[in-house]
Design a protein around this motif. Structure first.
Motif, PDB file in Angstrom:
ATOM      1  N   HIS A   1       0.868  -1.177   0.000  1.00 23.46           N
ATOM      2  CA  HIS A   1       0.000   0.000   0.000  1.00 23.46           C
ATOM      3  C   HIS A   1       0.907   1.230   0.000  1.00 23.46           C
ATOM      4  O   HIS A   1       1.741   1.376   0.892  1.00 23.46           O
ATOM      5  CB  HIS A   1      -0.901  -0.018   1.233  1.00 23.46           C
TER       6      HIS A   1
ATOM      7  N   THR B   1      -3.745   7.265  -2.536  1.00 20.11           N
ATOM      8  CA  THR B   1      -3.155   6.014  -2.096  1.00 20.11           C
ATOM      9  C   THR B   1      -3.655   4.888  -2.978  1.00 20.11           C
ATOM     10  O   THR B   1      -4.704   4.997  -3.607  1.00 20.11           O
ATOM     11  CB  THR B   1      -3.531   5.695  -0.631  1.00 20.11           C
TER      12      THR B   1
ATOM     13  N   THR C   1      -2.691   0.379  -4.206  1.00 15.13           N
ATOM     14  CA  THR C   1      -1.913  -0.844  -4.069  1.00 15.13           C
ATOM     15  C   THR C   1      -1.060  -1.040  -5.314  1.00 15.13           C
ATOM     16  O   THR C   1      -1.526  -0.844  -6.429  1.00 15.13           O
ATOM     17  CB  THR C   1      -2.861  -2.051  -3.901  1.00 15.13           C
TER      18      THR C   1
END
Length: 106
Positions: free
Chosen positions: A11, A23, A25
């Motif tokens: 992350h 943000t 992944t």
């Protein structure tokens, strides 16, 4: 290179550019180029030519790679950007968040 400390599935927080503060992944790491692909970030539009499979063609959106230096790992404790250091715990090399000292899974 920062890419060695960031792995697929981590992350991360975007530090600069049009997606600053977002943000996501990591879905793909390109270590030779020093880049990585983050889910939902750095979206680009590509024109698709009509084919037999897709007779309409049109516009396709996808994630483009961005430089690893533009992202930082999100701290597991509070989600803020942090650097990574390596420590040896019980004879194993472990990634640790520099801000809080929290162990990073992965």
């Amino acid at each position: 290179m920062a890419a060695a400390k960031i792995k697929k599935g981590d992350h991360v927080v975007i530090l600069s550019g049009k997606d600053k503060g977002k943000t996501g992944t990591v879905t793909k790491v390109l270590p030779k180029e020093g880049k990585l692909v983050v889910e939902g970030v750095n979206i680009i539009t590509r024109h698709k030519k009509p084919t037999q499979m897709d007779p309409n063609g049109g516009l396709g959106k996808r994630e483009a790679p961005l430089f690893a230096s533009k992202v930082a790992l999100a701290d597991p404790k509070d989600g803020k950007p942090t650097r990574v250091r390596f420590e040896t715990v019980d004879g194993k090399k472990v990634r640790v968040a520099t801000r809080t000292g929290e162990k990073i899974d992965g």
